[in-house]
Design a protein around this motif. Structure first.
Motif, PDB file in Angstrom:
ATOM      1  N   PHE A 146       1.277  -1.195   0.317  1.00 42.18           N
ATOM      2  CA  PHE A 146      -0.470   0.065   0.454  1.00 42.18           C
ATOM      3  C   PHE A 146       0.653   1.095   0.396  1.00 42.18           C
ATOM      4  O   PHE A 146       0.365   2.273   0.355  1.00 42.18           O
ATOM      5  N   PHE A 147       2.311   0.997   0.214  1.00 39.44           N
ATOM      6  CA  PHE A 147       3.322   2.214  -0.710  1.00 39.44           C
ATOM      7  C   PHE A 147       3.704   2.673  -1.854  1.00 39.44           C
ATOM      8  O   PHE A 147       4.066   3.775  -1.615  1.00 39.44           O
ATOM      9  N   ILE A 148       2.873   1.824  -2.684  1.00 35.80           N
ATOM     10  CA  ILE A 148       2.938   2.226  -3.982  1.00 35.80           C
ATOM     11  C   ILE A 148       2.152   3.784  -4.204  1.00 35.80           C
ATOM     12  O   ILE A 148       1.378   4.078  -4.104  1.00 35.80           O
ATOM     13  N   GLN A 149       3.524   4.520  -5.246  1.00 38.20           N
ATOM     14  CA  GLN A 149       3.338   5.532  -5.367  1.00 38.20           C
ATOM     15  C   GLN A 149       2.992   6.191  -6.848  1.00 38.20           C
ATOM     16  O   GLN A 149       3.448   5.045  -8.196  1.00 38.20           O
ATOM     17  N   LYS A 150       2.414   7.253  -7.345  1.00 41.52           N
ATOM     18  CA  LYS A 150       3.160   7.879  -8.728  1.00 41.52           C
ATOM     19  C   LYS A 150       4.036   8.488  -9.110  1.00 41.52           C
ATOM     20  O   LYS A 150       4.295   9.246  -7.702  1.00 41.52           O
ATOM     21  N   ARG A 151       4.366   8.079  -9.893  1.00 41.77           N
ATOM     22  CA  ARG A 151       5.165   9.152 -10.548  1.00 41.77           C
ATOM     23  C   ARG A 151       5.789  10.942 -10.637  1.00 41.77           C
ATOM     24  O   ARG A 151       6.391  11.395 -10.497  1.00 41.77           O
ATOM     25  N   PHE A 152       4.120  10.724 -10.894  1.00 45.72           N
ATOM     26  CA  PHE A 152       4.036  12.936 -11.194  1.00 45.72           C
ATOM     27  C   PHE A 152       2.827  12.947 -10.524  1.00 45.72           C
ATOM     28  O   PHE A 152       1.952  12.639  -9.743  1.00 45.72           O
ATOM     29  N   GLU A 153       3.863  14.245  -9.967  1.00 50.49           N
ATOM     30  CA  GLU A 153       2.446  15.097  -8.826  1.00 50.49           C
ATOM     31  C   GLU A 153       2.792  16.493  -9.191  1.00 50.49           C
ATOM     32  O   GLU A 153       3.806  16.887 -10.107  1.00 50.49           O
ATOM     33  N   VAL A 154       1.930  17.485  -9.017  1.00 50.70           N
ATOM     34  CA  VAL A 154       1.692  18.806  -8.849  1.00 50.70           C
ATOM     35  C   VAL A 154       1.524  19.137  -7.952  1.00 50.70           C
ATOM     36  O   VAL A 154       1.041  19.289  -7.093  1.00 50.70           O
ATOM     37  N   GLY A 155       2.110  20.950  -7.502  1.00 50.60           N
ATOM     38  CA  GLY A 155       2.035  21.045  -6.947  1.00 50.60           C
ATOM     39  C   GLY A 155       2.560  22.878  -6.999  1.00 50.60           C
ATOM     40  O   GLY A 155       2.741  23.459  -7.971  1.00 50.60           O
ATOM     41  N   ALA A 156       2.767  23.412  -5.749  1.00 52.52           N
ATOM     42  CA  ALA A 156       2.956  24.689  -5.985  1.00 52.52           C
ATOM     43  C   ALA A 156       4.251  25.080  -5.161  1.00 52.52           C
ATOM     44  O   ALA A 156       5.017  24.543  -4.635  1.00 52.52           O
ATOM     45  N   ASN A 157       5.128  26.126  -5.465  1.00 49.55           N
ATOM     46  CA  ASN A 157       6.466  26.740  -5.144  1.00 49.55           C
ATOM     47  C   ASN A 157       6.261  28.248  -4.965  1.00 49.55           C
ATOM     48  O   ASN A 157       5.871  29.402  -6.046  1.00 49.55           O
ATOM     49  N   VAL A 158       6.959  28.764  -3.609  1.00 52.82           N
ATOM     50  CA  VAL A 158       6.789  30.219  -3.686  1.00 52.82           C
ATOM     51  C   VAL A 158       8.208  30.285  -3.630  1.00 52.82           C
ATOM     52  O   VAL A 158       9.250  29.521  -2.734  1.00 52.82           O
ATOM     53  N   VAL A 159       9.292  31.289  -3.741  1.00 50.99           N
ATOM     54  CA  VAL A 159      10.472  31.595  -4.001  1.00 50.99           C
ATOM     55  C   VAL A 159      10.619  32.768  -3.597  1.00 50.99           C
ATOM     56  O   VAL A 159      10.248  34.265  -3.671  1.00 50.99           O
ATOM     57  N   ALA A 160      11.986  33.543  -3.081  1.00 54.71           N
ATOM     58  CA  ALA A 160      12.857  34.691  -2.935  1.00 54.71           C
ATOM     59  C   ALA A 160      13.775  34.956  -2.188  1.00 54.71           C
ATOM     60  O   ALA A 160      15.056  33.820  -2.078  1.00 54.71           O
ATOM     61  N   GLY A 161      14.755  35.203  -3.357  1.00 55.25           N
ATOM     62  CA  GLY A 161      16.212  35.971  -3.093  1.00 55.25           C
ATOM     63  C   GLY A 161      17.019  36.954  -3.231  1.00 55.25           C
ATOM     64  O   GLY A 161      15.963  37.855  -3.909  1.00 55.25           O
ATOM     65  N   TYR A 162      17.906  36.200  -3.419  1.00 58.73           N
ATOM     66  CA  TYR A 162      18.207  38.395  -4.122  1.00 58.73           C
ATOM     67  C   TYR A 162      19.536  37.684  -5.086  1.00 58.73           C
ATOM     68  O   TYR A 162      20.798  36.763  -4.790  1.00 58.73           O
ATOM     69  N   LYS A 163      20.094  38.342  -6.622  1.00 58.56           N
ATOM     70  CA  LYS A 163      20.901  38.335  -7.549  1.00 58.56           C
ATOM     71  C   LYS A 163      21.740  39.986  -7.459  1.00 58.56           C
ATOM     72  O   LYS A 163      21.536  40.779  -7.500  1.00 58.56           O
ATOM     73  N   LEU A 164      22.970  38.938  -7.200  1.00 62.45           N
ATOM     74  CA  LEU A 164      24.443  40.537  -7.627  1.00 62.45           C
ATOM     75  C   LEU A 164      24.738  40.594  -8.695  1.00 62.45           C
ATOM     76  O   LEU A 164      24.140  40.409  -9.519  1.00 62.45           O
ATOM     77  N   ALA A 165      24.729  42.228  -9.054  1.00 63.66           N
ATOM     78  CA  ALA A 165      25.293  42.286  -9.905  1.00 63.66           C
ATOM     79  C   ALA A 165      26.153  41.663 -10.671  1.00 63.66           C
ATOM     80  O   ALA A 165      26.459  41.542 -12.022  1.00 63.66           O
ATOM     81  N   SER A 166      27.587  40.849  -9.936  1.00 63.48           N
ATOM     82  CA  SER A 166      28.426  39.643 -10.526  1.00 63.48           C
ATOM     83  C   SER A 166      27.498  38.481 -10.607  1.00 63.48           C
ATOM     84  O   SER A 166      28.356  37.811 -11.594  1.00 63.48           O
ATOM     85  N   GLY A 167      26.233  37.918 -10.757  1.00 62.79           N
ATOM     86  CA  GLY A 167      26.050  37.325 -11.643  1.00 62.79           C
ATOM     87  C   GLY A 167      25.436  36.018  -9.972  1.00 62.79           C
ATOM     88  O   GLY A 167      24.444  35.015 -10.138  1.00 62.79           O
ATOM     89  N   LEU A 168      25.634  36.238  -8.918  1.00 64.94           N
ATOM     90  CA  LEU A 168      25.764  35.453  -7.268  1.00 64.94           C
ATOM     91  C   LEU A 168      24.261  35.410  -6.952  1.00 64.94           C
ATOM     92  O   LEU A 168      24.137  36.715  -7.246  1.00 64.94           O
ATOM     93  N   ALA A 169      23.602  35.021  -7.137  1.00 68.36           N
ATOM     94  CA  ALA A 169      22.726  34.355  -6.518  1.00 68.36           C
ATOM     95  C   ALA A 169      22.948  33.720  -5.336  1.00 68.36           C
ATOM     96  O   ALA A 169      22.728  32.920  -5.016  1.00 68.36           O
ATOM     97  N   PHE A 170      21.375  34.119  -4.236  1.00 68.27           N
ATOM     98  CA  PHE A 170      20.810  33.131  -2.764  1.00 68.27           C
ATOM     99  C   PHE A 170      19.757  33.377  -3.282  1.00 68.27           C
ATOM    100  O   PHE A 170      18.527  34.166  -3.276  1.00 68.27           O
ATOM    101  N   SER A 171      19.059  31.713  -3.040  1.00 71.68           N
ATOM    102  CA  SER A 171      17.448  31.787  -3.179  1.00 71.68           C
ATOM    103  C   SER A 171      17.109  31.043  -1.334  1.00 71.68           C
ATOM    104  O   SER A 171      17.270  30.084  -1.596  1.00 71.68           O
ATOM    105  N   LEU A 172      16.042  31.228  -1.210  1.00 66.90           N
ATOM    106  CA  LEU A 172      15.039  30.496  -0.282  1.00 66.90           C
ATOM    107  C   LEU A 172      13.785  29.922  -1.700  1.00 66.90           C
ATOM    108  O   LEU A 172      12.963  30.544  -2.009  1.00 66.90           O
ATOM    109  N   ASN A 173      13.217  28.587  -1.273  1.00 62.75           N
ATOM    110  CA  ASN A 173      11.904  28.276  -1.932  1.00 62.75           C
ATOM    111  C   ASN A 173      11.533  27.421  -1.122  1.00 62.75           C
ATOM    112  O   ASN A 173      11.427  26.910  -0.275  1.00 62.75           O
ATOM    113  N   PHE A 174       9.537  27.250  -1.256  1.00 61.25           N
ATOM    114  CA  PHE A 174       8.778  26.478  -0.357  1.00 61.25           C
ATOM    115  C   PHE A 174       8.692  25.594  -1.384  1.00 61.25           C
ATOM    116  O   PHE A 174       7.780  26.170  -2.137  1.00 61.25           O
TER     117      PHE A 174
END
Length: 210
Positions: A146-174
């Protein structure tokens, strides 16, 4: 003449989008959460667990207005849960899931800061359950019960971050699964099993050419 004008407009639009598009890579740790909810009349159970994992992959920012962009990503993600103990059992279960996630975020960006949300499409590559020294493939109906799973799942994502002028970026997502990924149907009388996963990810990335 109209065809030539249309072709010119399309070329100009493509150049404008290309000029506002940057591509990059990102990677980092995550903390994932897994939940099984079993509903069987008055015998309802909820099994929860978490584990440390990671995500790594590619990301793009496609400008669609001065401060707005689409941010699609293609990520390889490890998630699951450790030490899940079902009721009436003396053995813990460790779950390890490997998935390919494709969040497509609509973001607002200003002075390097960005944030937004969108759908997340998940495809399972590997899903294992380990208990008492035995490992089970949760995509194999003969092994997973009864642990059998489907391979495909639909969800939602939230992201926030900061990108430097050099191209380096930091982000946090849920990211949270919204659909029931349990494939289990009729093996238990008058019972249903619901399963979904979620994770919080912290990433460091780099955008090329920006």
């Amino acid at each position: 003449m109209k065809k030539v004008l249309l072709a010119a407009i399309i070329c100009l639009a493509a150049q404008a989008v290309s000029a506002q598009t940057s591509f990059g890579i990102k990677a980092g740790p995550n903390m994932s959460f897994l939940r099984y909810k079993i509903e069987a009349g008055s015998e309802n159970q909820t099994w929860d667990g978490s584990r440390l994992g990671f995500q790594v992959g590619g990301v793009a920012q496609i400008g669609i207005a001065e401060n707005f962009a689409l941010q699609p990503e293609l990520l390889f993600v490890m998630k699951g849960a450790n030490g899940v103990r079902p009721e009436m059992s003396t053995n813990d279960i460790d779950f390890t899931l490997m998935t390919i996630d494709m969040p497509i975020n609509f973001i607002y960006r200003n002075k390097g800061f960005f944030g937004g949300f969108g759908p997340n499409l998940q495809f399972g590559v590997s899903s294992k359950a380990k208990s008492d020294g035995d490992t089970y493939d949760m995509y194999d109906e003969d092994e997973a019960s009864f642990f059998i799973q489907k391979r495909f799942e639909v969800g939602a994502n939230v992201v926030a971050g900061y990108k430097l002028a050099s191209g380096l970026a930091f982000s946090l997502n849920f990211a949270k699964g919204l659909t029931n990924s349990s494939k289990y149907n009729d093996d238990l009388d008058e019972a249903t099993i619901k399963h979904n996963s979620s994770y919080i990810g912290l990433s460091i990335g780099y955008f090329f050419g920006k």
